[in-house]
Design a protein around this motif. Structure first.
Motif, PDB file in Angstrom:
ATOM      1  N   ALA A   9      24.335   1.559  36.648  1.00 26.79           N
ATOM      2  CA  ALA A   9      23.651   1.894  37.723  1.00 26.79           C
ATOM      3  C   ALA A   9      24.141   3.269  38.287  1.00 26.79           C
ATOM      4  O   ALA A   9      24.101   4.248  37.888  1.00 26.79           O
ATOM      5  CB  ALA A   9      22.923   1.130  39.838  1.00 26.79           C
ATOM      6  N   LYS A  10      26.009   2.955  37.571  1.00 25.28           N
ATOM      7  CA  LYS A  10      26.687   3.226  38.147  1.00 25.28           C
ATOM      8  C   LYS A  10      26.909   4.435  36.471  1.00 25.28           C
ATOM      9  O   LYS A  10      27.000   5.340  37.183  1.00 25.28           O
ATOM     10  CB  LYS A  10      28.335   2.181  38.125  1.00 25.28           C
ATOM     11  N   GLU A  11      26.069   4.170  35.514  1.00 24.82           N
ATOM     12  CA  GLU A  11      26.430   4.925  34.483  1.00 24.82           C
ATOM     13  C   GLU A  11      25.484   6.440  35.472  1.00 24.82           C
ATOM     14  O   GLU A  11      26.090   7.663  35.223  1.00 24.82           O
ATOM     15  CB  GLU A  11      25.986   4.744  33.769  1.00 24.82           C
ATOM     16  N   LEU A  12      24.276   5.803  35.877  1.00 20.09           N
ATOM     17  CA  LEU A  12      23.195   6.669  36.377  1.00 20.09           C
ATOM     18  C   LEU A  12      23.970   7.586  37.786  1.00 20.09           C
ATOM     19  O   LEU A  12      23.492   8.757  37.311  1.00 20.09           O
ATOM     20  CB  LEU A  12      21.795   6.458  36.038  1.00 20.09           C
ATOM     21  N   LEU A  13      23.971   6.888  37.855  1.00 16.81           N
ATOM     22  CA  LEU A  13      24.488   7.401  39.472  1.00 16.81           C
ATOM     23  C   LEU A  13      25.667   9.211  39.090  1.00 16.81           C
ATOM     24  O   LEU A  13      25.765   9.661  39.661  1.00 16.81           O
ATOM     25  CB  LEU A  13      25.016   6.354  40.482  1.00 16.81           C
ATOM     26  N   PHE A  14      26.324   8.251  38.224  1.00 11.08           N
ATOM     27  CA  PHE A  14      27.734   9.382  37.712  1.00 11.08           C
ATOM     28  C   PHE A  14      27.619  11.043  37.523  1.00 11.08           C
ATOM     29  O   PHE A  14      27.464  11.610  36.848  1.00 11.08           O
ATOM     30  CB  PHE A  14      28.673   8.596  36.976  1.00 11.08           C
ATOM     31  N   GLY A  28      16.135  -1.752  36.857  1.00 10.51           N
ATOM     32  CA  GLY A  28      15.622  -3.877  36.311  1.00 10.51           C
ATOM     33  C   GLY A  28      15.756  -3.967  37.987  1.00 10.51           C
ATOM     34  O   GLY A  28      15.401  -4.791  38.551  1.00 10.51           O
ATOM     35  N   PHE A  29      15.897  -2.770  39.052  1.00 12.60           N
ATOM     36  CA  PHE A  29      15.508  -3.522  40.557  1.00 12.60           C
ATOM     37  C   PHE A  29      13.898  -3.043  41.114  1.00 12.60           C
ATOM     38  O   PHE A  29      13.457  -1.991  40.515  1.00 12.60           O
ATOM     39  CB  PHE A  29      16.694  -2.506  41.407  1.00 12.60           C
ATOM     40  N   ASN A  30      13.671  -3.817  41.501  1.00 12.16           N
ATOM     41  CA  ASN A  30      12.247  -3.225  41.814  1.00 12.16           C
ATOM     42  C   ASN A  30      12.190  -2.702  42.925  1.00 12.16           C
ATOM     43  O   ASN A  30      10.788  -1.917  43.256  1.00 12.16           O
ATOM     44  CB  ASN A  30      11.417  -4.439  42.193  1.00 12.16           C
ATOM     45  N   THR A  31      13.615  -2.522  44.144  1.00  6.69           N
ATOM     46  CA  THR A  31      13.317  -1.376  44.795  1.00  6.69           C
ATOM     47  C   THR A  31      14.857  -0.984  45.131  1.00  6.69           C
ATOM     48  O   THR A  31      15.189  -1.318  44.977  1.00  6.69           O
ATOM     49  CB  THR A  31      13.284  -2.144  46.668  1.00  6.69           C
ATOM     50  N   VAL A  32      14.742   0.383  46.079  1.00  2.16           N
ATOM     51  CA  VAL A  32      16.385   0.753  46.499  1.00  2.16           C
ATOM     52  C   VAL A  32      16.992  -0.436  47.168  1.00  2.16           C
ATOM     53  O   VAL A  32      17.743  -0.222  46.697  1.00  2.16           O
ATOM     54  CB  VAL A  32      15.420   1.837  47.104  1.00  2.16           C
ATOM     55  N   GLU A  33      16.553  -0.650  48.089  1.00  2.00           N
ATOM     56  CA  GLU A  33      17.132  -1.364  48.861  1.00  2.00           C
ATOM     57  C   GLU A  33      17.800  -2.690  47.971  1.00  2.00           C
ATOM     58  O   GLU A  33      18.714  -3.180  48.622  1.00  2.00           O
ATOM     59  CB  GLU A  33      15.466  -2.122  49.914  1.00  2.00           C
ATOM     60  N   GLN A  34      16.952  -3.299  47.227  1.00  2.00           N
ATOM     61  CA  GLN A  34      17.894  -4.390  45.813  1.00  2.00           C
ATOM     62  C   GLN A  34      19.014  -3.454  45.565  1.00  2.00           C
ATOM     63  O   GLN A  34      20.104  -4.022  45.995  1.00  2.00           O
ATOM     64  CB  GLN A  34      16.517  -4.884  45.204  1.00  2.00           C
ATOM     65  N   LEU A  35      19.040  -2.385  45.277  1.00  2.00           N
ATOM     66  CA  LEU A  35      20.208  -1.572  44.625  1.00  2.00           C
ATOM     67  C   LEU A  35      20.938  -1.791  45.616  1.00  2.00           C
ATOM     68  O   LEU A  35      22.341  -1.544  45.683  1.00  2.00           O
ATOM     69  CB  LEU A  35      19.818  -0.155  44.159  1.00  2.00           C
ATOM     70  N   GLU A  36      20.827  -1.129  47.070  1.00  2.00           N
ATOM     71  CA  GLU A  36      21.729  -0.804  48.181  1.00  2.00           C
ATOM     72  C   GLU A  36      22.253  -2.062  48.798  1.00  2.00           C
ATOM     73  O   GLU A  36      23.441  -1.545  49.537  1.00  2.00           O
ATOM     74  CB  GLU A  36      21.021  -0.229  49.314  1.00  2.00           C
ATOM     75  N   TYR A  37      21.274  -3.122  48.470  1.00  2.00           N
ATOM     76  CA  TYR A  37      21.756  -4.528  49.276  1.00  2.00           C
ATOM     77  C   TYR A  37      23.087  -4.920  48.256  1.00  2.00           C
ATOM     78  O   TYR A  37      23.907  -5.202  48.179  1.00  2.00           O
ATOM     79  CB  TYR A  37      21.115  -5.563  48.942  1.00  2.00           C
ATOM     80  N   ASN A  38      23.318  -4.891  47.109  1.00  2.00           N
ATOM     81  CA  ASN A  38      23.539  -5.329  45.343  1.00  2.00           C
ATOM     82  C   ASN A  38      24.492  -4.335  45.105  1.00  2.00           C
ATOM     83  O   ASN A  38      25.976  -5.144  45.255  1.00  2.00           O
ATOM     84  CB  ASN A  38      23.119  -5.616  44.500  1.00  2.00           C
ATOM     85  N   PHE A  39      24.498  -3.077  45.135  1.00  2.00           N
ATOM     86  CA  PHE A  39      25.730  -2.051  45.284  1.00  2.00           C
ATOM     87  C   PHE A  39      26.720  -2.167  45.604  1.00  2.00           C
ATOM     88  O   PHE A  39      28.251  -2.259  45.169  1.00  2.00           O
ATOM     89  CB  PHE A  39      24.675  -0.928  45.001  1.00  2.00           C
ATOM     90  N   PRO A  40      27.070  -2.223  47.530  1.00  2.00           N
ATOM     91  CA  PRO A  40      28.612  -2.683  47.785  1.00  2.00           C
ATOM     92  C   PRO A  40      29.204  -3.366  47.489  1.00  2.00           C
ATOM     93  O   PRO A  40      30.094  -3.629  47.482  1.00  2.00           O
ATOM     94  CB  PRO A  40      28.332  -2.306  49.290  1.00  2.00           C
ATOM     95  N   LYS A  41      28.069  -4.735  47.642  1.00  2.00           N
ATOM     96  CA  LYS A  41      29.159  -6.227  47.193  1.00  2.00           C
ATOM     97  C   LYS A  41      29.907  -6.533  45.992  1.00  2.00           C
ATOM     98  O   LYS A  41      31.025  -7.074  45.841  1.00  2.00           O
ATOM     99  CB  LYS A  41      27.979  -7.330  46.946  1.00  2.00           C
ATOM    100  N   TYR A  50      28.991   6.417  46.212  1.00  2.00           N
ATOM    101  CA  TYR A  50      29.892   6.295  44.849  1.00  2.00           C
ATOM    102  C   TYR A  50      29.401   7.930  43.986  1.00  2.00           C
ATOM    103  O   TYR A  50      29.924   8.436  43.371  1.00  2.00           O
ATOM    104  CB  TYR A  50      28.837   5.131  43.998  1.00  2.00           C
ATOM    105  N   ARG A  51      28.082   7.974  44.118  1.00  2.00           N
ATOM    106  CA  ARG A  51      27.741   9.306  43.626  1.00  2.00           C
ATOM    107  C   ARG A  51      28.435  10.268  44.602  1.00  2.00           C
ATOM    108  O   ARG A  51      28.392  11.197  43.559  1.00  2.00           O
ATOM    109  CB  ARG A  51      25.352   9.416  43.984  1.00  2.00           C
ATOM    110  N   LYS A  52      28.353  10.316  45.711  1.00  2.00           N
ATOM    111  CA  LYS A  52      29.323  11.202  46.483  1.00  2.00           C
ATOM    112  C   LYS A  52      31.190  11.886  46.267  1.00  2.00           C
ATOM    113  O   LYS A  52      31.367  12.948  47.068  1.00  2.00           O
ATOM    114  CB  LYS A  52      28.956  11.725  48.069  1.00  2.00           C
ATOM    115  N   SER A  53      31.171  10.615  45.492  1.00  2.00           N
ATOM    116  CA  SER A  53      32.502  10.540  45.168  1.00  2.00           C
ATOM    117  C   SER A  53      32.938  11.431  43.900  1.00  2.00           C
ATOM    118  O   SER A  53      32.794  11.880  42.932  1.00  2.00           O
ATOM    119  CB  SER A  53      33.370   8.748  44.740  1.00  2.00           C
TER     120      SER A  53
END
Length: 59
Positions: A9-14, A28-41, A50-53
């Protein structure tokens, strides 16, 4: 497994500007919510932040 998906996900956001939903499903995430929940952790900021950094500080 979650760490591997997050690195992808980091590679693709970059490197892409496609919709986060497509990116999440492609990692491999089923929803955006799963990504948004786990990404900051694991990364310390949201996927959107991350994308805007500045690209020089990432990956």
């Amino acid at each position: 497994m979650r760490r591997v998906r997050m690195e992808r996900a980091k590679e693709l956001l970059f490197s892409t500007d496609g919709p986060v939903l497509r990116l999440a499903r492609g990692c491999g995430f089923n929803t955006v919510e799963q990504l948004e929940y786990n990404f900051p952790k694991l990364v310390g900021m949201s996927a959107t932040q991350y994308r805007k950094s500045p690209k020089t500080n990432l990956i």
